[in-house]
Each structure stands twice: as structure tokens, then as C-alpha cells.
Write a protein that holds these residues in place. Sequence first.
Motif, mmCIF file in Angstrom:
data_model
loop_
_atom_site.group_PDB
_atom_site.id
_atom_site.type_symbol
_atom_site.label_atom_id
_atom_site.label_comp_id
_atom_site.label_asym_id
_atom_site.label_seq_id
_atom_site.Cartn_x
_atom_site.Cartn_y
_atom_site.Cartn_z
ATOM 1 N N GLY A 1 0.759 -1.276 0.144
ATOM 2 C CA GLY A 1 -0.430 0.085 0.267
ATOM 3 C C GLY A 1 0.635 1.349 -0.233
ATOM 4 N N THR A 2 2.108 1.728 1.156
ATOM 5 C CA THR A 2 2.431 2.852 1.479
ATOM 6 C C THR A 2 3.844 2.502 -0.190
ATOM 7 O OG1 THR A 2 3.271 1.724 3.424
ATOM 8 C CG2 THR A 2 4.621 3.640 2.585
ATOM 9 N N PHE A 3 4.028 1.394 -1.203
ATOM 10 C CA PHE A 3 4.755 1.628 -2.440
ATOM 11 C C PHE A 3 4.219 2.615 -3.459
ATOM 12 C CE2 PHE A 3 5.463 -0.842 -6.320
ATOM 13 C CZ PHE A 3 6.606 -0.078 -6.589
ATOM 14 N N ILE A 4 2.703 1.558 -3.668
ATOM 15 C CA ILE A 4 1.379 2.097 -4.370
ATOM 16 C C ILE A 4 0.968 3.310 -4.679
ATOM 17 C CG2 ILE A 4 -0.898 1.971 -4.915
ATOM 18 C CD1 ILE A 4 -0.760 -0.845 -4.467
ATOM 19 N N LYS A 5 1.162 3.966 -2.860
ATOM 20 C CA LYS A 5 0.862 5.701 -2.844
ATOM 21 C C LYS A 5 1.930 6.260 -3.011
ATOM 22 C CE LYS A 5 0.582 8.800 1.188
ATOM 23 N NZ LYS A 5 0.255 8.639 2.701
ATOM 24 N N ARG A 6 3.073 5.617 -3.156
ATOM 25 C CA ARG A 6 4.517 7.304 -3.501
ATOM 26 C C ARG A 6 4.128 6.859 -5.015
ATOM 27 N NH1 ARG A 6 9.980 5.678 -1.150
ATOM 28 N NH2 ARG A 6 9.757 6.197 1.473
ATOM 29 N N LEU B 1 -5.823 -1.283 1.650
ATOM 30 C CA LEU B 1 -5.290 0.081 0.775
ATOM 31 C C LEU B 1 -5.602 0.593 0.911
ATOM 32 C CD1 LEU B 1 -4.727 -2.086 -3.035
ATOM 33 C CD2 LEU B 1 -3.077 -1.889 -1.274
ATOM 34 N N TRP B 2 -7.151 1.164 2.151
ATOM 35 C CA TRP B 2 -7.466 2.067 1.688
ATOM 36 C C TRP B 2 -7.076 2.817 2.636
ATOM 37 C CZ3 TRP B 2 -13.261 -0.930 2.411
ATOM 38 C CH2 TRP B 2 -13.813 -0.879 1.144
ATOM 39 N N LYS B 3 -6.160 3.022 3.507
ATOM 40 C CA LYS B 3 -6.374 3.737 4.139
ATOM 41 C C LYS B 3 -4.434 5.032 3.369
ATOM 42 C CE LYS B 3 -3.001 -0.040 7.055
ATOM 43 N NZ LYS B 3 -2.603 -0.833 8.010
ATOM 44 N N ILE C 1 -7.509 1.656 -9.044
ATOM 45 C CA ILE C 1 -6.639 0.589 -9.061
ATOM 46 C C ILE C 1 -7.805 -0.728 -8.950
ATOM 47 C CG2 ILE C 1 -5.574 -1.267 -7.201
ATOM 48 C CD1 ILE C 1 -4.598 1.533 -5.696
ATOM 49 N N THR C 2 -7.106 -1.842 -9.646
ATOM 50 C CA THR C 2 -8.442 -2.875 -10.218
ATOM 51 C C THR C 2 -7.753 -3.982 -9.793
ATOM 52 O OG1 THR C 2 -8.785 -2.265 -12.184
ATOM 53 C CG2 THR C 2 -8.918 -4.313 -11.642
ATOM 54 N N LEU C 3 -8.804 -4.399 -8.639
ATOM 55 C CA LEU C 3 -7.599 -6.725 -8.127
ATOM 56 C C LEU C 3 -8.821 -7.683 -8.970
ATOM 57 C CD1 LEU C 3 -8.739 -3.734 -5.159
ATOM 58 C CD2 LEU C 3 -7.131 -5.375 -4.395
#
Length: 553
Positions: free
Chosen positions: A180-185, A212-214, A237-239
Motif C-alpha cells: 500500500g505504501t509503495f502504491i501510494k508513492r 489499501l484504503w488507508k 487500482i483493479t484487483l
Amino acid sequence: MGDTGFLSSYRIEKGPWQALERAVARLYQHIGWPHVALVGGSGDHGADIIVSDENEDFVIQVKFKKESSTLVNKGAVTELKTAMDFYSINKGYLATNTRLSSTANDYIQELNKTGYSIEKLEGNSLFSFYSQLPRIPDVEYTPYPYQVQVIDSLWGVYHRGTTKTMVILATGLGKTFVAGTFIKRVLHDKPNARILILANQKALLSQFERALWKHLPKEVSTHIWDSGEKPAYDDGITLSTFQTMRNAIIRDNFEGDYEVVIVDEAHHAPSDTYLEVIEKLNKKFLLGMTATPWRTDEKELYDVFGNPCNNCVIDIVKALQNGYLSKVDYRLLCDNLDWNFIQGKSKKKYSIKDLNKRLFLPERDEKVIEQIQKLWAELSPKRAIIYCASISHAKKMETVLREYNFSARCLHSDLDFRESERRLREFRRGKIQILTSMNMLNEGIDVPEVDLIIFLRVTHSRIIFLQQLGRGLRLSEGKEKVVVLDFVADIKRIAETIDIDAKVYGEKDQEVMKDQFNVQFSVQNAKTFFEEYLRDKAAIQEYSDDDTIVFPA
């Protein structure tokens, strides 16, 4: 605010209904509620979401209508009331993308006069609620230093233009937090980047999405794509499950166009069908993530994902050595060893399955309860999970424990979803002390307060063993250690525990490593016997149950 934010006008109008339910759940997580549970499904009795903290909870029912002119009738209020009665919660919300009928509004007023507290969130007010949200979620979290190292290393690999890599983190170390943190970056650097997350089961996708939401600003939407749901739009983002993506590739020549593709539980990826999906998709960066990188075939994960980035491999041994996980007090209760069989000194080749049957005598439930009572008086655990041999065994243990005045409930696949969620909610809050189960608590249950794990079943699998042990490994304020009572250890599990114990100490300072992973045998000569027997069988954890080994003379 763009038109494709997680609860924008586009989501409210287009749905689909499953995505609208999750968007409403994300709304409450975004503003800081600690427990937001999606409980909708067959037999949900009108409850789609339960929101709670330590002092308050409420039920939400979400009604999606394809036509904006279609009103929500009185029946929806009746369903919400039924759910509130079932969960013993007197506060509820009826959320819809349209409006309520006059009869529905009148019924709400009647119920509120009798002690209920029901409010409505109609299309316009729902959108207004979302519009007033802060851009960034009101969620407090501080990454551990080792997580910062992993994230920085992963970001460096991506930023330098490398096309693929792996992250291997033991259960309990925050794999989805790192993702999640990587995606945020990535999204901060490239706001319009499209990201795909692949997994082999929808349940894993749902857990990943909620995690991921947070990390995400409100303008970034998330979508589930599986056999029962297709995204209304593809920004964000698609899961997706591998099977759904494979069907789209075969049927529609789908190729995608993704900045990042993340494969969760990446140890499944080398199978032929999964490889086909990975190879067909257009992607700039491929990331494989797993806690258990072992496979039973000869295929190599690194052939698919490349080498792990620096600082991105932390197994259970390294995690315990560095204090990233809770200390483990592992107690092997080997009172049930058949010493007459051992003294027979047979040289016969036994399969592991046959050897386990001859070596270990069945434990009596009365003995198990006696040991639990003794430990409870000694340590006063906060939360306990008992892994049982079957669903019927889990139900039986629940009954026996309750007879001895333990607050215990069983969690099993025969329960409807709403009852499972209620029991998990009460377990998180401490109203239930002990959960008994067979397999349902292997993954996706994050209750850091768990400080007692009891094995009443043989796992036969290194992966399952570490997943189940991992439920107690998370750090928590005031938690000194996790105690493990193992009543039914087989040869492979004993080998695993002895191996972890030896590696944790390794060449580290013995005093520094004291009690990080402490294996105790209730019978001292059992420890000597197994250490001698397993000394030259380091790979026995990888044997199948039908593999034969020579019992020592």
C-alpha cells in the motif's frame, strides 16, 4: 475532485452495487473508524456493513438502484431493523444512490419513536458527505524501521527502471502495508497510473483492497474484477483473480496497460495458467509478494519475478532475531509419545503418515482442558486461538470450554457470514476470549492481541503451520510473548520448530536471543530423542506424508 473518486457521482450512478457497498465502507474507514466490516451476502438480514469502535457500533444497509428514478421502499427499512435486532445494535443507516419513498420515511420515524436510531443517506447527501472528506484518510500509522527499509529499497528498484522484483516477508510483518505504501508513492509520482493486483482467490483480493484504503487519497478508486463483478470504469487500482483475467485475455484479447502489476501470494505464479496471464499483460513493473516462497514442483519463483530487492527478504528467523515479531514460548507437550514403540528400535521404513500414527498416542480432551486451565491461571492470556482437527472437533471444544466457564466460540464454514463476523467482532473487543476453528483463521485475521495459540491438529504443511502460528506473532502494546501449546505435533512440525529455534540462536549472542523462540518439551528425553533423530534430516519439513524414512535403531 475528479469524476472517478471512490464515492464520486460516477460511482454513485454507475455502481456496480458491490462496489457501492465497499465505497460506503471505505467512507467510514476514511474518517477514522477502526473497525469497518463488510458483512453483506446471502442471509445477511439487511446488514451490509457494521462500523464499530471500542464504545459504539452501527449497522448500514446499502441499496443500489440502476434507475435514478427508482425509490427505496419500506421493505428496506424492515430489513435494516431485522439486522439491528439480530446484532443487538440500536443504531443504523439506510444508504442509497437514489431516495427513500414516503412510506419508508414514515416507517423510520415510527421506529425512532420506539427506541431505534435510524438515519438515511440518500444519493445527494451521500455525495455531499464524500465531497467534504479530507483528501487523505484520517488513519494513524507509523511504519516500523524494517518496513521503511523494504519500501525504500522497493521504490529505488522501481524508480531506476528495473522491470520486476520480489518481496518476501514472513507472516505478521505487514506485506500489504508495504504494498500500500509503495502504491501510494507510485500514484503520488504518477497520479494517472493504472495498477493491477492479481491473486488466486477473491477472498484475498477483498482483504487486499480493504488494506489499501488507508493509504489512498479519496480520488483513487479501487475495483474488484471477478466472475460476479466487473469494474464500471478502469481508473485507479483493479484487483482481479487470475482466472478472471485469463478469461478476459482468451475471450477479448485483453492486454491491459498497467504501470504496476502486483502478484499476491506469488508462490502460486509459476503454474502454467498464471504464467500465461503474467506474460500476456502489458506492464512496466512486475512485483511478486509472498510470505511462503516454497513450491512443491521444480519451478523457480525468481525466473518469473527476478531477484528480491535488497532488504526485501525477511523470513521468520530474521524477524524473530531482530524483534520484528513477538517472542515465542513454544511448548511441545509430548506426554503422548509411545515410548514402547520407540524402545522397539525398529529399522523399518515408515512413511511419515504411518510413523506419526505409531509414534503419537491420541490426546484426551480432558487433558487438553487441564493444561489450558493451568496456563490460564499462570499467564491470563488476552486472546487465544485453538486449531482443531475438524469442524465437529472445533464445535466440541467450544462446548467443553464453555462448560469450564471460558468465553469461547467456534468459527467454521457452516456459519453464515453475519454470525462469523459477529463472533470475530466480539473476539477483537475481548468479549470472546477463545476462538476454536479448523482452517478459517489461517489468513486474513489481524488481531494483534492474540497471545495464545493451541494446536490440536496436525497441519501436514509448512505453509499452513507458519500461517497459523503467524496469527499470534504480531506485536501489540503490552504483549510480552505468544505462548504455543502443541498437543499433536508430528515429525515434520517438530523438525520445523527445532530448526527455527536453532537458526534464531545461530551465531547470535545467546543472552540477546534468549526466549525469542524458546522450544520446550514437556518430557526432557523427548527433546534429546528428536534432536538426535532429526539431526541429519534438515529437509524433512519438505517431505510429503507418503515419503518413507528409516526409524533409528
